[in-house]
Write a protein that holds these residues in place. Sequence first.
Motif, PDB file in Angstrom:
ATOM      1  N   THR A  65       2.697  17.279   1.550  1.00 19.51           N
ATOM      2  CA  THR A  65       3.439  16.115   2.011  1.00 19.51           C
ATOM      3  C   THR A  65       2.762  14.862   1.478  1.00 19.51           C
ATOM      4  O   THR A  65       1.546  14.819   1.329  1.00 19.51           O
ATOM      5  N   TRP A  66       3.560  13.823   1.194  1.00 14.11           N
ATOM      6  CA  TRP A  66       2.958  12.568   0.734  1.00 14.11           C
ATOM      7  C   TRP A  66       2.876  11.560   1.875  1.00 14.11           C
ATOM      8  O   TRP A  66       2.148  10.584   1.762  1.00 14.11           O
ATOM      9  N   ILE A  97       1.694   6.783  -6.943  1.00 12.73           N
ATOM     10  CA  ILE A  97       0.621   7.605  -7.502  1.00 12.73           C
ATOM     11  C   ILE A  97       0.682   9.043  -6.994  1.00 12.73           C
ATOM     12  O   ILE A  97       0.172   9.952  -7.654  1.00 12.73           O
ATOM     13  N   ALA A  98       1.333   9.269  -5.843  1.00 11.54           N
ATOM     14  CA  ALA A  98       1.525  10.647  -5.390  1.00 11.54           C
ATOM     15  C   ALA A  98       2.384  11.408  -6.391  1.00 11.54           C
ATOM     16  O   ALA A  98       2.100  12.563  -6.741  1.00 11.54           O
ATOM     17  N   ARG A  99       3.409  10.747  -6.883  1.00  9.80           N
ATOM     18  CA  ARG A  99       4.283  11.383  -7.870  1.00  9.80           C
ATOM     19  C   ARG A  99       3.577  11.571  -9.211  1.00  9.80           C
ATOM     20  O   ARG A  99       3.838  12.529  -9.941  1.00  9.80           O
ATOM     21  N   GLU A 100       2.687  10.648  -9.524  1.00  8.30           N
ATOM     22  CA  GLU A 100       1.965  10.731 -10.793  1.00  8.30           C
ATOM     23  C   GLU A 100       0.869  11.785 -10.775  1.00  8.30           C
ATOM     24  O   GLU A 100       0.684  12.539 -11.749  1.00  8.30           O
ATOM     25  N   LEU A 101       0.136  11.865  -9.661  1.00  9.55           N
ATOM     26  CA  LEU A 101      -1.079  12.683  -9.631  1.00  9.55           C
ATOM     27  C   LEU A 101      -0.885  14.091  -9.070  1.00  9.55           C
ATOM     28  O   LEU A 101      -1.689  14.981  -9.358  1.00  9.55           O
ATOM     29  N   LEU A 134       0.835  -1.203   0.000  1.00  6.57           N
ATOM     30  CA  LEU A 134       0.000   0.000   0.000  1.00  6.57           C
ATOM     31  C   LEU A 134       0.867   1.250   0.000  1.00  6.57           C
ATOM     32  O   LEU A 134       0.602   2.204  -0.733  1.00  6.57           O
ATOM     33  N   ARG A 135       1.928   1.232   0.795  1.00  4.71           N
ATOM     34  CA  ARG A 135       2.830   2.393   0.843  1.00  4.71           C
ATOM     35  C   ARG A 135       3.491   2.621  -0.515  1.00  4.71           C
ATOM     36  O   ARG A 135       3.623   3.762  -0.973  1.00  4.71           O
ATOM     37  N   GLY A 136       3.896   1.532  -1.183  1.00  6.94           N
ATOM     38  CA  GLY A 136       4.488   1.680  -2.512  1.00  6.94           C
ATOM     39  C   GLY A 136       3.497   2.252  -3.516  1.00  6.94           C
ATOM     40  O   GLY A 136       3.860   3.094  -4.354  1.00  6.94           O
ATOM     41  N   LEU A 137       2.251   1.798  -3.431  1.00 11.85           N
ATOM     42  CA  LEU A 137       1.204   2.344  -4.292  1.00 11.85           C
ATOM     43  C   LEU A 137       1.076   3.847  -4.086  1.00 11.85           C
ATOM     44  O   LEU A 137       1.047   4.623  -5.053  1.00 11.85           O
TER      45      LEU A 137
END
Length: 229
Positions: A217-218, A160-164, A153-156
């Motif tokens: 922050t992510w 997606i934080a970097r993508e979105l 979940l953390r990897g997901l």
Amino acid sequence: MTTTALIVGAGNGLSASLARLFAAEGMSVALAARQIDKLSTLSQEIGAVSFACDASQPSDVNQLFNNVEQKLGAPTVVVYNPSLRVTGKLVDLDPSEVAKSLEITAYGGFLVAQAAAKRMLKLGEGAIFFTGASASVKGYPRSAPFAMGKFALRGLVQSIARELAPQNIHVAHFIIDGVIRSATRQEAPDKSDSLLDPDAIAQTYLNILRQPRSAWTWEVELRPWVETF
């Protein structure tokens, strides 16, 4: 325009604190869980709408978002809370139970994130938050399935934080590193505030939601003052 917040994996702990806080902030609140009978009191208290959903099933997740959109409007705040903890010695673990744990803890997070992002990209804004645990960064003995799910979940979220983020969608991961206080789990008299207060955790979610996008922050870690790390 009223903001719609969707809490997936809602229950009587952190999810209830989030629901109450979001409602107090003027948001329309949607609650999703496999069994919604347990949500009736909370829903009546804050005027939320409950939806039955198994977050590990693509058809359920798609139907959930369609139903929320029809009744309350497309959610611009989505929180993913579900997880399934399977414990035991590595050699004794039931593979089918391990698979189920991964489906609920991690795969369901992907499904919800995908459904949320499809709508938020059209709106040009949104926030998708995920609840992690100590196991997101530390694999404990006899808890391999939970660590696998939370690491995934953390990897997901990181991906997606970097993508979105460049598309104005704030994605964040909350590592809850400690035991959350509840009606059945209270501190010892000589250890005040040694358990995480769910209302205090919820306030942090709101603070992250309100961050200016020049300083997003992510990930954030939350733990009581007595917790070692």
